[in-house]
Write a protein that holds these residues in place. Sequence first.
Motif, mmCIF file in Angstrom:
data_model
loop_
_atom_site.group_PDB
_atom_site.id
_atom_site.type_symbol
_atom_site.label_atom_id
_atom_site.label_comp_id
_atom_site.label_asym_id
_atom_site.label_seq_id
_atom_site.Cartn_x
_atom_site.Cartn_y
_atom_site.Cartn_z
ATOM 1 N N THR A 75 0.878 -1.171 0.000
ATOM 2 C CA THR A 75 0.000 0.000 0.000
ATOM 3 C C THR A 75 0.910 1.214 0.000
ATOM 4 O O THR A 75 1.888 1.228 0.750
ATOM 5 C CB THR A 75 -0.879 -0.022 1.275
ATOM 6 N N ILE A 76 0.583 2.206 -0.805
ATOM 7 C CA ILE A 76 1.468 3.368 -0.892
ATOM 8 C C ILE A 76 0.685 4.654 -0.703
ATOM 9 O O ILE A 76 -0.302 4.903 -1.399
ATOM 10 C CB ILE A 76 2.194 3.399 -2.259
ATOM 11 N N ILE A 77 1.140 5.451 0.248
ATOM 12 C CA ILE A 77 0.547 6.773 0.508
ATOM 13 C C ILE A 77 1.630 7.798 0.171
ATOM 14 O O ILE A 77 2.719 7.748 0.729
ATOM 15 C CB ILE A 77 0.167 6.932 2.000
ATOM 16 N N ARG A 135 -3.252 2.757 -3.562
ATOM 17 C CA ARG A 135 -2.133 3.645 -3.760
ATOM 18 C C ARG A 135 -2.658 5.060 -3.952
ATOM 19 O O ARG A 135 -3.545 5.277 -4.774
ATOM 20 C CB ARG A 135 -1.436 3.194 -5.056
ATOM 21 N N MET A 136 -2.130 6.009 -3.196
ATOM 22 C CA MET A 136 -2.486 7.393 -3.499
ATOM 23 C C MET A 136 -1.228 8.199 -3.739
ATOM 24 O O MET A 136 -0.210 8.019 -3.078
ATOM 25 C CB MET A 136 -3.363 8.017 -2.427
ATOM 26 N N GLU A 137 -1.312 9.064 -4.754
ATOM 27 C CA GLU A 137 -0.161 9.907 -5.079
ATOM 28 C C GLU A 137 -0.070 11.076 -4.081
ATOM 29 O O GLU A 137 -0.721 11.048 -3.040
ATOM 30 C CB GLU A 137 -0.278 10.370 -6.535
ATOM 31 N N ASP A 138 0.697 12.086 -4.427
ATOM 32 C CA ASP A 138 0.981 13.153 -3.460
ATOM 33 C C ASP A 138 -0.198 14.112 -3.268
ATOM 34 O O ASP A 138 -0.986 14.351 -4.170
ATOM 35 C CB ASP A 138 2.194 13.960 -3.931
ATOM 36 N N GLU A 139 -0.237 14.675 -2.076
ATOM 37 C CA GLU A 139 -1.186 15.746 -1.736
ATOM 38 C C GLU A 139 -2.641 15.369 -1.945
ATOM 39 O O GLU A 139 -3.489 16.220 -2.194
ATOM 40 C CB GLU A 139 -0.853 17.033 -2.521
ATOM 41 N N VAL A 140 -2.927 14.095 -1.847
ATOM 42 C CA VAL A 140 -4.330 13.670 -1.836
ATOM 43 C C VAL A 140 -4.916 14.022 -0.471
ATOM 44 O O VAL A 140 -4.231 13.951 0.549
ATOM 45 C CB VAL A 140 -4.425 12.151 -2.095
ATOM 46 N N GLU A 141 -6.177 14.416 -0.490
ATOM 47 C CA GLU A 141 -6.819 14.802 0.769
ATOM 48 C C GLU A 141 -8.116 14.021 0.957
ATOM 49 O O GLU A 141 -8.964 14.016 0.079
ATOM 50 C CB GLU A 141 -7.102 16.302 0.727
ATOM 51 N N LEU A 142 -8.233 13.369 2.102
ATOM 52 C CA LEU A 142 -9.451 12.620 2.422
ATOM 53 C C LEU A 142 -10.197 13.286 3.576
ATOM 54 O O LEU A 142 -9.580 13.802 4.496
ATOM 55 C CB LEU A 142 -9.122 11.186 2.860
ATOM 56 N N GLY A 143 -11.532 13.216 3.515
ATOM 57 C CA GLY A 143 -12.366 13.627 4.647
ATOM 58 C C GLY A 143 -12.349 12.578 5.747
ATOM 59 O O GLY A 143 -11.447 11.740 5.826
ATOM 60 N N HIS A 144 -13.378 12.600 6.571
ATOM 61 C CA HIS A 144 -13.514 11.652 7.681
ATOM 62 C C HIS A 144 -14.178 10.367 7.185
ATOM 63 O O HIS A 144 -15.079 10.396 6.351
ATOM 64 C CB HIS A 144 -14.383 12.257 8.783
ATOM 65 N N ASN A 145 -13.733 9.237 7.761
ATOM 66 C CA ASN A 145 -14.404 7.957 7.540
ATOM 67 C C ASN A 145 -14.484 7.564 6.063
ATOM 68 O O ASN A 145 -15.427 6.889 5.642
ATOM 69 C CB ASN A 145 -15.818 7.976 8.143
ATOM 70 N N VAL A 146 -13.518 7.984 5.289
ATOM 71 C CA VAL A 146 -13.435 7.548 3.894
ATOM 72 C C VAL A 146 -12.958 6.092 3.864
ATOM 73 O O VAL A 146 -12.067 5.712 4.629
ATOM 74 C CB VAL A 146 -12.439 8.434 3.116
ATOM 75 N N ILE A 147 -13.578 5.277 3.010
ATOM 76 C CA ILE A 147 -13.126 3.890 2.853
ATOM 77 C C ILE A 147 -12.625 3.702 1.421
ATOM 78 O O ILE A 147 -13.379 3.891 0.463
ATOM 79 C CB ILE A 147 -14.275 2.876 3.099
ATOM 80 N N LEU A 148 -11.366 3.362 1.270
ATOM 81 C CA LEU A 148 -10.829 2.975 -0.042
ATOM 82 C C LEU A 148 -10.545 1.482 0.017
ATOM 83 O O LEU A 148 -9.650 1.038 0.744
ATOM 84 C CB LEU A 148 -9.521 3.711 -0.358
ATOM 85 N N ARG A 149 -11.303 0.701 -0.734
ATOM 86 C CA ARG A 149 -11.081 -0.747 -0.747
ATOM 87 C C ARG A 149 -9.804 -1.097 -1.527
ATOM 88 O O ARG A 149 -9.103 -0.219 -2.044
ATOM 89 C CB ARG A 149 -12.288 -1.450 -1.360
ATOM 90 N N GLU A 150 -9.568 -2.388 -1.699
ATOM 91 C CA GLU A 150 -8.317 -2.846 -2.299
ATOM 92 C C GLU A 150 -8.203 -2.439 -3.774
ATOM 93 O O GLU A 150 -9.176 -2.364 -4.488
ATOM 94 C CB GLU A 150 -8.189 -4.372 -2.181
ATOM 95 N N GLU A 151 -6.956 -2.219 -4.189
ATOM 96 C CA GLU A 151 -6.655 -1.902 -5.584
ATOM 97 C C GLU A 151 -7.382 -0.661 -6.098
ATOM 98 O O GLU A 151 -7.929 -0.635 -7.206
ATOM 99 C CB GLU A 151 -6.934 -3.113 -6.487
ATOM 100 N N VAL A 152 -7.370 0.345 -5.255
ATOM 101 C CA VAL A 152 -7.866 1.659 -5.659
ATOM 102 C C VAL A 152 -6.652 2.558 -5.835
ATOM 103 O O VAL A 152 -5.747 2.541 -4.997
ATOM 104 C CB VAL A 152 -8.816 2.239 -4.584
#
Lengths: 263, 263, 263
Positions: free
Chosen positions: C93-95, C112-129
Motif C-alpha cells: 500500500t502506498i501513501i 495507492r495514493m499519489e501526493d497531496e491527496v486529501e481525504l475527509g472523515h471515515n473515507v473507505i478505499l477498498r483494495e486496488e484503488v
Amino acid sequence: MSKRITNFDQSVEISDKATIGQGCHIGSRSRILGPAKIGNDVWLDTNVTIYGNVTVQDSTYIGSNCIIGYLRRQDLKQLIKDKSIENSVTGTTIIGKKCVIRPGSVIYVDSRMEDEVELGHNVILREEVSVGNRSLIGTNVVVDGNTTIGKGVSIQTGSYICKKSIIEDFVFLGPYCVLTNDRYVMRLEVELEGPTIKKGASIGGNSTIMPGVTIGEGSVVGAQAVVTENVADNSICVGIPARISKNVPASWKNLLEERYNKT
Amino acid sequence: MSKRITNFDQSVEISDKATIGQGCHIGSRSRILGPAKIGNDVWLDTNVTIYGNVTVQDSTYIGSNCIIGYLRRQDLKQLIKDKSIENSVTGTTIIGKKCVIRPGSVIYVDSRMEDEVELGHNVILREEVSVGNRSLIGTNVVVDGNTTIGKGVSIQTGSYICKKSIIEDFVFLGPYCVLTNDRYVMRLEVELEGPTIKKGASIGGNSTIMPGVTIGEGSVVGAQAVVTENVADNSICVGIPARISKNVPASWKNLLEERYNKT
Amino acid sequence: MSKRITNFDQSVEISDKATIGQGCHIGSRSRILGPAKIGNDVWLDTNVTIYGNVTVQDSTYIGSNCIIGYLRRQDLKQLIKDKSIENSVTGTTIIGKKCVIRPGSVIYVDSRMEDEVELGHNVILREEVSVGNRSLIGTNVVVDGNTTIGKGVSIQTGSYICKKSIIEDFVFLGPYCVLTNDRYVMRLEVELEGPTIKKGASIGGNSTIMPGVTIGEGSVVGAQAVVTENVADNSICVGIPARISKNVPASWKNLLEERYNKT
C-alpha cells in the motif's frame, strides 16, 4: 458522595491548562490537550480527544472515539509543519449542558451547540456550525461549515447539510436529504450559496435542495423531490423539479414545535 | 497447541463476570465490561468495547473500534445520572459464529445476528434488530430499531433501513436505498410504519420506499424509483412514483438464494 | 533541531521490520504491525493502525483511528484461522507525500495514493484503488475495489464509487452521487461493470450512474439525474432517465483543472 469524585486512570492525558469539574468520568485513554473547561458530571467515554479551547457544560455525554475541537484545514497544515498542537489550534468550541454526542462524532473548532442537543453516531460538524437547543442530528449526518441550525430541529440519518446553509427552528429533514451550494458544479466561478429552510418546514427523505433556494415557513417537500426554486410559505411541493401541488392542510401541525413547547 | 491460548496484554479490561473461550485474541485496549460470554477462537481487534450481557460465538472477528451491546437512548440517560455502566446496561445481545464485523461498527443491545453474518465498516444496528444467517450488510448502512432482516440478504453500501422494517430472506438492496416510516414528516400524529420487502425482491440503488409499503415476493424495483404503493409479486416497477412496467422474466433467478443453497 | 526527532511513547507498538524517518510524530497507542516504511515528518495521530507492507511518504498526516493497509476479505478469513497478522497480510500500500487522511478513514491493502491527496472523515478505499495527485475525496465516501481515480478530482461528501469504476482527471462528483455496476440487481449472472467518467466531467449531487455507462469528456450531469446511457462529450444532461438538453456553453470552464494548473 463518592459519585461526585472525578474519575480517571493513568492512561488519560490532561493538559495542565484544563479545568475539570466534579463528578466527571474521564474514560481510559481520553486526551484533553488544551485549556478545556469541563463542567460537572460530564461523561467522556474511552479514546475521546478534546483539542484546544473547548467548553463542555454539565451532564453532557461524549461517546468513545469522538473528537471535539478538531482542526480546520489550514490548522492541520500548520500542525504538520510545526509539530505542535498548541500552536495549531485556535478558536473556541462550546458544547452545552446535557448534550448526547454518540461514539465516533467529530465537532470542529469554532462550533457551538446549545443545551440538550443530541447527535447520532459518526456525525461531523465542521467549523463555525451552531446548533440550537434540543435539536437532534442523526447518524452519519455531515454539516459543513458556516451553517446555522435552529432549536428543536430534527435531521434524520445520513442527511448532508452543505456549507452556508440556514436551517431555522423546528425544521424536519428526512433521511438522506442533500442540500447543495454550487449550481455550476465547478464550471463557473460563483459564490457558494447554501439553501435556507425556514421555520417549521419538513423535507421528505432523499430530496435534493438546490443552491440558494429558500423553502418557506411551514412548507412540506415530498420524498425525493428536487427543489430548484423558492417555495412559498405553507405549500406542499413534490416532484422533479418540485412543483407546488397545494397548501398545507389546516389540520397539519408541527409536532417538533408542539413537543418542544410541552416539555 | 500454542494457538489455542487466549492472548491479551495488560491494557485489556475484562470484567470478572465475563467468560472467555480458548484460542481467542483480545486486542490491546479492548474492554469487556459486563457478563459477556466469548466463545473459542474469537478475534477482537484493538479498542473494541463490549457492554453488558453479550454473547459472541466461535470464530467471529470483531474489528477495531467496534462497540457491541451499545446502550439505547434511555440507558444512556441513566448512565449519565448513575455513573454506573453496570446499572445502565440491560438486555442481551447475541453474535453468532463466524461473523465478520468490520472496524467501526456499532451493535446495540437486544440485537441478534445469526451465523456467518458479514458487516462492512461503520455499520450501525440499533436495538432489537435481528439478522439471519449469512446476510451481508455493507459499509455505512444504518438499521434502525425493531427491524427484522432474513437470511441470505445483501444490503449494499450506505442504505438506510428505518425503524420497524421487515426484510425477508434473499432480498437485495442496492447502494443508498432509503426506507422511510413517517408519511407525514412530523406534521400529523401517526404511528411509524416501516416497509416490508418480501422474499427475494431486489431494489435498485438510490431508491426511496415509502412508509408501510410492501414490495412483493421476487419483485424488482428500478434504480432511484420512489415506491409509494404496494407492488405485486414478481413485478418490475420503475419511476417516480414507481409504476409496474412488466412481470419479472421467467429467465431471471435469485442469485442470492442460489448461492446460499449451493454453499 | 529537536523538531526532527521522531517522537512516541511506550504505548506505541512498532514492528522490528518497520523503518521510520526523522521528525515524525507517532501518536499514543498507534500500531505499526509490519515492514512499513514511514518517511520524514509524518504525523500519525492516536490509535492509528498500519498493517503490512505500507509506505507513507514525507509530511503526510494520518488522523486518529485510521487504518492503513487493511485486509481484504479473504485475508480476514485467513487471519481468523491462523491468528497471525504477519501471515494474513499480503500486498503493498502506498501513501504519497503531503497527504491528509482525516480521522476514521480506512485504506485497504494494494491501494495507492499519489501526493497531496486529501481525504475527509471515515473515507473507505477498498483494495486496488488508485488516486491521483491532489485529488480530494470527501467525508463518508466509499470507493470499492479495482477503481482508478485520476488527478485533481473532487468527490464530494457521501458519494459511492462502485467496484471497477474509472474516474478520469479533474472530474467533479457532487454530494451523494451513486455509481452502480450490476444492472440486473443480482437476478442474472453478468459481469459487474462500473461506470467511466471521462476527463473533466461534472456530476450533480444525488445522481445515479448506471452500470457500464460512459459520461463524456467535459460533460455535465444535473442533480439527481439517472444516467442510463452513454453521454457524448461536452453535453449537459438532466432528468430521469437523463436526456441531453444542450451542449456545455463555451464560457464554462473546468475550475478543478484551472486551479490545479495554477498552483
